[in-house]
Design an enzyme around this catalytic site. Structure first.
Site, PDB file in Angstrom:
ATOM      1  CD  GLN A 122      -1.816   2.918  -1.680  1.00 18.66           C
ATOM      2  OE1 GLN A 122      -1.800   3.803  -1.192  1.00 18.66           O
ATOM      3  NE2 GLN A 122      -1.872   1.745  -1.103  1.00 18.66           N
ATOM      4  CE  LYS A 127      -2.403   5.477   2.336  1.00 22.76           C
ATOM      5  NZ  LYS A 127      -1.720   4.196   1.228  1.00 22.76           N
ATOM      6  CG  ASP A 186       4.214   4.892   2.748  1.00 29.12           C
ATOM      7  OD1 ASP A 186       3.120   5.257   3.194  1.00 29.12           O
ATOM      8  OD2 ASP A 186       3.841   4.351   1.889  1.00 29.12           O
TER       9      ASP A 186
END
Ligand code: NAP
Length: 300
Positions: free
Chosen positions: A97, A53, A120
């Site tokens: 995460q 990322k 997300d």
């Protein structure tokens, strides 16, 4: 007949080139897109996703602010940091995460992220807006799958789609998106899980199969309808002494046999995986674009 390979790496490369231009335009307008990635603990797979990322942000000119905390980091501290990032005008996307260590409540963390920065697409507000077909952030893996289908000119309208798996991050959202009355949807969708009595019978009906169970060789060629489109989301490590790491990655589909029966198929690795990070970048740029619009509205 051998299926056409849906090349996720190449599709991701094309989309990233488009995104790089958008990021540059936003930066020129004074709104450089910014993403915070928060990692708690040292899970090797999570570390490698976070590294990917960060690299993608660098490639696209996105400001990235990565935070790495030890596995015993208190939940209250994490919530405080998310609050700070919610208020930080340089940051347009916040990604924590997953999975988190067991002492941290994932739902509480997801809900602490401002829905405007939830790149997300996991916040209940964004999930609700997605289901209602309103403006939202689409979750990255399902969005990546839609992009692969659309950019391969695969029409979903009127097709029978079968989704294997009902997780919040893949199965549920992709099933929902595929039946929406949208250009990327209009399919008739069946969702399978561990209580599905005859998985093979369901798979045999699929014009479009999305496999997201996390078990190698769940889908074998005898289950496939000839000419089906097969999207393999699974990422499974299997022992392989010929590799330095001692393992290799495979999907949920018996790729070699199924590719002889399918019309289109995604490989693992190199299929859905590269699209997930790319759609995270797309959402971050979208968030920065919305922030710029809001700023312009306020100054009018
Ligand atoms: P998950 O949360 O573990 O969910 C797995 C789903 O599969 C569950 O709904 C489970 O059913 C179902 N399932 C498991 N075994 C099954 C079986 N034998 N028959 C029918 N259904 C079965 O997994 P996930 O997070 O959705 O991820 C799925 C896979 O995709 C994993 O390999 C993951 O690594 C991969 N993944 C890849 C990407 C990418 O970017 N490439 C992104 C996300 C995930 P129940 O609900 O009944 O338990």
């Amino acid at each position: 007949m051998s299926a056409v390979l849906i090349d996720g790496k190449e599709t991701a490369r094309v989309i990233r080139a488009e995104l790089k231009e958008k990021a540059a335009a936003l930066t020129a307008a004074g709104m450089r897109p910014g993403l915070t990635v928060i990692l708690v603990g040292d899970d090797p797979a999570s570390c490698s996703y976070v590294t990917g990322k960060k690299a993608a942000c660098e490639e696209l000119g996105i400001f990235s602010d990565s935070l790495h905390f030890p596995a015993d980091f208190p939940e209250a501290e994490l919530l405080k940091i998310i609050g700070e990032k919610n208020r930080d005008s340089r940051i347009h996307g916040i990604l924590v995460q997953l999975p988190l260590p067991p002492h941290i409540d994932e739902n509480k963390i997801i809900e602490a992220i401002s829905p405007e920065k939830d790149v997300d697409g996991f916040h209940p507000v964004n999930v609700g807006r997605m289901v209602l077909e309103q403006e939202c952030f689409l979750p990255c893996t399902p969005h990546g799958i839609l992009q692969l289908l659309m950019r391969s000119n695969i029409d979903t309208k009127g097709k029978k789609a079968v989704v294997l798996g009902r997780s919040n991050i893949v199965g549920k959202p992709i099933a929902n998106l595929l039946f929406q009355k949208q250009a990327y949807g209009n399919a008739t969708v069946t969702v399978c899980h561990t209580a599905t009595p005859d998985l093979a019978a369901e798979i045999k009906e699929a014009d479009i199969l999305i496999a997201a169970v996390g078990r190698p060789a769940t889908v074998t060629s005898d289950m496939i309808k000839p000419g089906a489109v097969v999207i393999d989301v699974g990422v499974n490590r299997i022992p392989d002494a010929s590799k330095k790491s001692g393992f290799r990655l495979v999907g949920d589909v018996d790729f070699e046999a199924v590719k002889e029966k399918a019309s289109y198929i995604t490989p693992v690795p190199g299929g859905v995986g590269p699209m997930t990070i790319t759609m995270l970048m797309a959402n971050t740029i979208l968030a920065a674009g919305r922030a710029l619009k809001n700023k312009e509205k306020k100054t009018c």
